[in-house]
Design an enzyme around this catalytic site. Sequence first.
Site, mmCIF file in Angstrom:
data_model
loop_
_atom_site.group_PDB
_atom_site.id
_atom_site.type_symbol
_atom_site.label_atom_id
_atom_site.label_comp_id
_atom_site.label_asym_id
_atom_site.label_seq_id
_atom_site.Cartn_x
_atom_site.Cartn_y
_atom_site.Cartn_z
ATOM 1 N N GLU A 1 14.968 51.203 -18.592
ATOM 2 C CA GLU A 1 14.076 50.411 -17.807
ATOM 3 C C GLU A 1 13.092 49.625 -18.765
ATOM 4 O OE1 GLU A 1 11.194 50.923 -13.852
ATOM 5 O OE2 GLU A 1 11.905 52.859 -15.054
ATOM 6 N N ALA B 1 4.046 51.248 -15.460
ATOM 7 C CA ALA B 1 3.784 52.303 -16.698
ATOM 8 C C ALA B 1 4.659 52.111 -17.727
ATOM 9 C CB ALA B 1 3.905 53.707 -15.934
ATOM 10 N N HIS C 1 10.733 44.810 -12.457
ATOM 11 C CA HIS C 1 9.454 44.458 -13.545
ATOM 12 C C HIS C 1 9.295 43.100 -13.867
ATOM 13 C CE1 HIS C 1 8.140 48.635 -13.874
ATOM 14 N NE2 HIS C 1 9.105 48.804 -13.904
ATOM 15 N N ASN D 1 7.884 47.182 -5.714
ATOM 16 C CA ASN D 1 6.991 47.654 -6.684
ATOM 17 C C ASN D 1 7.496 46.970 -8.213
ATOM 18 O OD1 ASN D 1 7.887 50.661 -5.464
ATOM 19 N ND2 ASN D 1 5.756 49.915 -5.280
ATOM 20 N N ARG E 1 6.449 32.614 3.166
ATOM 21 C CA ARG E 1 6.874 31.311 2.520
ATOM 22 C C ARG E 1 7.497 31.503 1.088
ATOM 23 N NH1 ARG E 1 2.465 29.372 5.364
ATOM 24 N NH2 ARG E 1 1.107 29.759 3.523
ATOM 25 N N ASP F 1 8.662 58.068 -1.376
ATOM 26 C CA ASP F 1 7.671 59.256 -1.553
ATOM 27 C C ASP F 1 6.480 59.230 -0.891
ATOM 28 O OD1 ASP F 1 6.553 57.345 -3.038
ATOM 29 O OD2 ASP F 1 6.148 58.267 -4.929
ATOM 30 N N GLY F 2 6.149 58.197 0.064
ATOM 31 C CA GLY F 2 4.916 57.716 0.634
ATOM 32 C C GLY F 2 3.940 57.227 -0.018
ATOM 33 N N ASP G 1 12.877 57.786 -9.479
ATOM 34 C CA ASP G 1 12.074 57.136 -10.253
ATOM 35 C C ASP G 1 11.057 58.312 -10.891
ATOM 36 O OD1 ASP G 1 10.895 55.588 -12.129
ATOM 37 O OD2 ASP G 1 9.389 54.417 -10.526
ATOM 38 N N LEU H 1 0.729 53.516 -10.486
ATOM 39 C CA LEU H 1 1.662 54.669 -10.574
ATOM 40 C C LEU H 1 2.586 54.774 -11.684
ATOM 41 C CD1 LEU H 1 2.837 54.217 -6.773
ATOM 42 C CD2 LEU H 1 1.434 55.977 -7.645
#
Length: 401
Positions: free
Chosen positions: A141, A152, A207, A231, A239, A260-261, A285, A319
């Site tokens: 990643e 992060a 990302h 994310n 648009r 995960d909410g 993740d 996060l």
Amino acid sequence: MSAAGSVVGPPVGDLVVRSAVLVDADGRHPDAWVAARDGLVVARGAGGGWREHARGAEVLDAEGALLVAGLVDAHTHGGGGSTHEDGPGAVLAAGAAHREHGTTRRVASLVSDDVDALAERLAEVADLVDDEPGLLGSHLEGPFLAVERKGAHDAGALVDPSPAAVAHLLRVARGTLRHVTLDPRRAGAREAVRAFAAAGVVVAVGHTEASSDDAAAAFADGARLLTHAFNAMPGLHHRAPGPVGAACADERVVLEIVLDGEHVHPAVAAVLLRAAPGRVALVSDSMAAAAGGDGRYRLGGLDVVVEGGRAVLEGTTTLAGSTLTLAGALRTGTAAGLPLPALVDAATAVPARALGLGGRVGTLAPGRAADLVLLDEDLAVRAVRPSARRAVSRPTARGAE
């Protein structure tokens, strides 16, 4: 059961599981049974047909528990207090922690770092793959990510994907680099997508500040995955559909989601499941605190604080991965009213297909590895019986599998 308190039993050899409610993409199947020989599923059905497969096999009465294929996590950075950057022992320990929660196959994700440092870690994972059936390979990643959407990741580690860097990483991974996340707007990204895809590596867009056109071009060049949809990327605007819109429009592309909410509201997850049926993959993740507890941790070179199960970079609200397990994602989804069969599919068959392993793991169909997980009605993990069968330890060029 194996060790006291553990839900993980011995590897499946010759086994019959009977009297289960089998759950897969097609729904719930009551009074179901699955028969395995030498770690491979050989038959499944309902009723008393299991008896003809019982001779010489262990017979496990599920007593009405839910039976699903072993969960497949295509994006996890650690768990049980261990992070993949801490070496081979930590990679194995993190895998064991997730196995206790029903994840029988996983990819070891690595956060952005100096290319040479990442090369060392890829080589470490490559040394483990052949002897650890649950480890499917590695996931980079980064470091080919957008600074503006670094999340992060250490901004100082982010670079363009030069041909030399791509070739070096492929070489040291020795065929075990399973997938890579990159920003398609970085210089050299188009050539990198093509080079990775040609080597059998699944390329993910993530990302990034990419527009829908940027993402669509990457998919045309061979990218087939969207890293944690919504994310660290532009949202889905009426648009400007962005990468999520481009991925939903392309039937070849699978979209990861962290359920995960915290990362994505369950209502948005429901929209995505309807917009891209059979193409949403649940991923954890997860960082080291998954299957662990609150406290202070490291993610790559950055400090992370976990409070109430929520992981953020110290001193920020950003996060830093999650503390999720895939079984936890199933519980989050069903608590929000999402259908369990679709969620199970998203945690098993879909990620297996996305990684090029759909013919080997991810479903309880004949010929697949007999990775078996029993769940209570509240989706607590009752028992895990992994297969010792390897799922193609080395990726091959697309089209060869």
